[in-house]
Write an enzyme that holds these catalytic residues in place. Structure first.
Site, PDB file in Angstrom:
ATOM      1  CE  LYS A  54      47.751   2.103 -35.555  1.00  0.00           C
ATOM      2  NZ  LYS A  54      47.904   3.489 -35.085  1.00  0.00           N
ATOM      3  CD  GLN A  98      50.824   5.797 -34.684  1.00  0.00           C
ATOM      4  OE1 GLN A  98      50.131   5.112 -35.418  1.00  0.00           O
ATOM      5  NE2 GLN A  98      50.757   5.739 -33.368  1.00  0.00           N
ATOM      6  CG  ASP A 121      43.047   7.020 -35.033  1.00  0.00           C
ATOM      7  OD1 ASP A 121      43.001   5.807 -34.757  1.00  0.00           O
ATOM      8  OD2 ASP A 121      44.096   7.620 -35.276  1.00  0.00           O
TER       9      ASP A 121
END
Length: 304
Positions: A54, A98, A121
């Site tokens: 990412k 994460q 997200d």
């Protein structure tokens, strides 16, 4: 029949090129670039690998990227305070924590703590609510379902009026993509059936599908006789089924790919299908967030 392969890798490349052009335009016009912070707690190998990819992608696009690695011992209170600091940072437009997190940290609290307008997200209940309401409401779609929908559109598959069957009811994929495909708008307007472990005769439902989206987490679950001839098949499953002689993981989807190719019209491979699209959609959400922030800033500076 030999199915057309829908390459998520190729689509990701095209999307990232489009986003890079947007970032350049933003920088030229406003002197700003999208800001993304990735927060990694601990050193879980899979999480480290995901975050590294990412970060690498964000930097390649020209983002202002912060990699904030924290020890596994960080307290829940400290992590929430860190998130709030980034909530207040005007140069950060996307906050990604994460998952999974260590057991002593409540993941739900962490997700709720992120400003919904920076939740790239798409996991915050506010963004999920915006998704259900539909329309152009400024929310962020969850990345994997957004990637699935984008693949369907870019593959040229007609969705309006199509029978869509979703296998799986997870909060991450099954539920949101079922809602998204039934909305009004691009890549939607479908009639959707969601099946799961308590569904009687899943195969019969699948056989009706013009578009079959499989996110069950069961290797080879969907057999070729479950597939309507000519259907578009999106295989979300990524299952480790063994290890090669070189130590590399052998991955399998939820669909019997080799046999399904003889029946389906279009199909995604595993790997190289849905997976590459998830990060592309994360980057797309971050660019969207940056544009939204700039629009609000400009509106606030206009004379009243």
């Amino acid at each position: 029949m030999s199915a057309e392969i829908i390459s998520g890798t190729d689509m990701r490349t095209a999307i990232l090129e489009e986003l890079a052009s947007e970032v350049e335009a933003m920088k030229a016009k406003h002197g700003k670039v999208p800001g993304l912070v990735t927060i990694l707690v601990g050193e879980n190998p899979a999480s480290v690998s995901y975050v590294t990819l990412k970060v690498k992608t964000a930097l390649k696009l020209g983002f202002h990227e912060i990699q904030d690695s924290q020890p596994e011992s960080i307290s829940e209170e400290e992590l929430l305070a860190l998130i709030e600091r980034y909530n207040q940072d005007p140069d950060i437009h996307g906050i990604l924590v994460q998952l999974p997190l260590p057991k002593h940290i409540n993941e739900e609290k962490v997700i709720y703590a992120i400003n919904p307008d920076k939740d790239v997200d798409g996991f915050h209940p506010v963004n999920l609510g915006r998704m259900v309401i539909g329309g152009d409401n400024g929310g962020f779609l969850p990345c994997t379902p957004a990637g699935i929908q984008e693949m369907i559109v870019r593959s040229g598959t007609e969705t309006s009026g199509a029978e869509v069957v979703v296998v799986g009811r997870s909060n991450i994929v099954g539920k949101p993509i079922s809602v998204m495909m039934g909305q009004k708008g691009r890549g939607a307007n479908s009639t959707v059936t969601m099946v799961h472990t308590r569904t009687y005769d899943i195969a019969e439902h699948c056989k009706r599908a013009d578009i079959l989206i499989v996110a069950a987490g069961v290797p080879g679950l969907v057999k070729p006789d479950w597939i309507k001839p000519g259907a578009t098949v999106i295989d979300v499953g990524v299952n480790r089924v063994g290890t090669s002689t070189t130590g590399k993981a052998i991955l399998s989807g939820d669909v019997d790919f080799a046999e399904a190719c003889k029946v389906a019209g279009k199909i995604t491979p595993v790997p190289g299908g849905v997976g590459p699209m998830t990060i592309a959609m994360l980057m797309k959400n971050t660019v969207k967030s940056a544009w939204m922030h700039l629009e609000r800033t400009m509106a606030d500076t206009l004379p009243r």
